[in-house]
Motif scaffolding. Structure first.
Motif: not given
Length: 236
Positions: A145-148, A151-154, A203-207, A213-214
């Motif tokens: 997903y990093a190449l796109g 996106l904001k968290m929601s 989930i934490e690592g992904f977001l 998102v941070g």
């Protein structure tokens, strides 16, 4: 290296021979084996075996993970010592080896995570599985997903996290709440839910890997270990 392990098979048709045959082909010497029916319609299979030659813990992970139709929920490895060669020691698997196995088998990683959990004492399980999950989740975000555009968290939850989690389980999402239906990481845990610490970390690592998102926090609000296998998580 001597070890004992216990599997639960996914159906009654998967029996003792389906477990011991791959172990024999992989070069392990069987010491004892036993089969009994499980409450879920499959079989519980107990195996004690020893490796021959220069087999490592990483080799053991790969060999056991290759047994189809089984979930491993207990693994004990006997330390090789000169002074007390028969003294069993529960030996934690090396995280690097586990991550390598996960990378090679993703998304079919439930067995590897369960093996890692089973190799540790209860005092260390939660922290180790959480950290493992953070590394795996962060790696999957970077890979897929990093190449796109970030996106904001929601939006990231609905468009990225939910599809990523669907590799393991049926997923429901509502706002910042995530539900795993038949969560595979606590499926055979009885009343303990340490396996879900892997999901929290994932989930934490992904977001957190998403720059839009941070830092986030994740909490498991309900665990279905030993009952429904429906696990709920809240993100904030």
């Amino acid at each position: 290296m001597k070890f004992s392990c216990t599997f639960e098979t996914s159906s009654e048709r998967i029996r003792l021979v389906n477990v011991i045959s791959p172990l024999l082909k992989a070069g392990y010497k069987l010491i004892s084996q036993r089969q009994e029916p499980s409450e879920n319609g499959g079989n519980i299979i107990h195996v004690v075996a020893s490796s021959q030659g220069d087999k490592t813990q990483a080799d053991l992970i790969d060999d056991i993970s290759g047994i189809e139709g089984c979930t491993l929920f207990n693994l004990e490895i006997e330390e090789d010592t000169v002074s007390s060669p028969s003294a069993p020691v529960k030996k934690a698997l090396d995280e690097k080896s586990v991550l390598a196995a996960i990378g090679a088998q993703y998304p079919d990683i439930t067995g590897v995570v369960r093996q890692y959990e089973a190799s540790m004492t209860s005092d260390n399980q939660a922290t180790a599985l959480h950290e493992l999950g953070r590394k795996v989740g962060g790696g999957i975000y970077q890979r897929d997903y990093a190449l796109g555009s970030p996106l904001k968290m929601s939006t990231a939850i609905s468009r990225e996290l939910v599809p990523a989690l669907k590799a393991f389980s049926r997923v429901k999402a509502k706002g910042n709440s995530i539900t795993l239906v038949k969560c595979p990481f606590c499926q055979s845990s009885g009343t303990t839910h340490s396996g879900c610490h892997f999901v929290v970390g994932y989930i934490e690592g992904f977001l957190t890997s998403n720059p839009a998102v941070g830092r986030v926090s994740v909490e498991e609000t309900s665990c279905g270990a030993g009952s429904t296998n429906v696990c709920e998580f809240i993100i904030w």
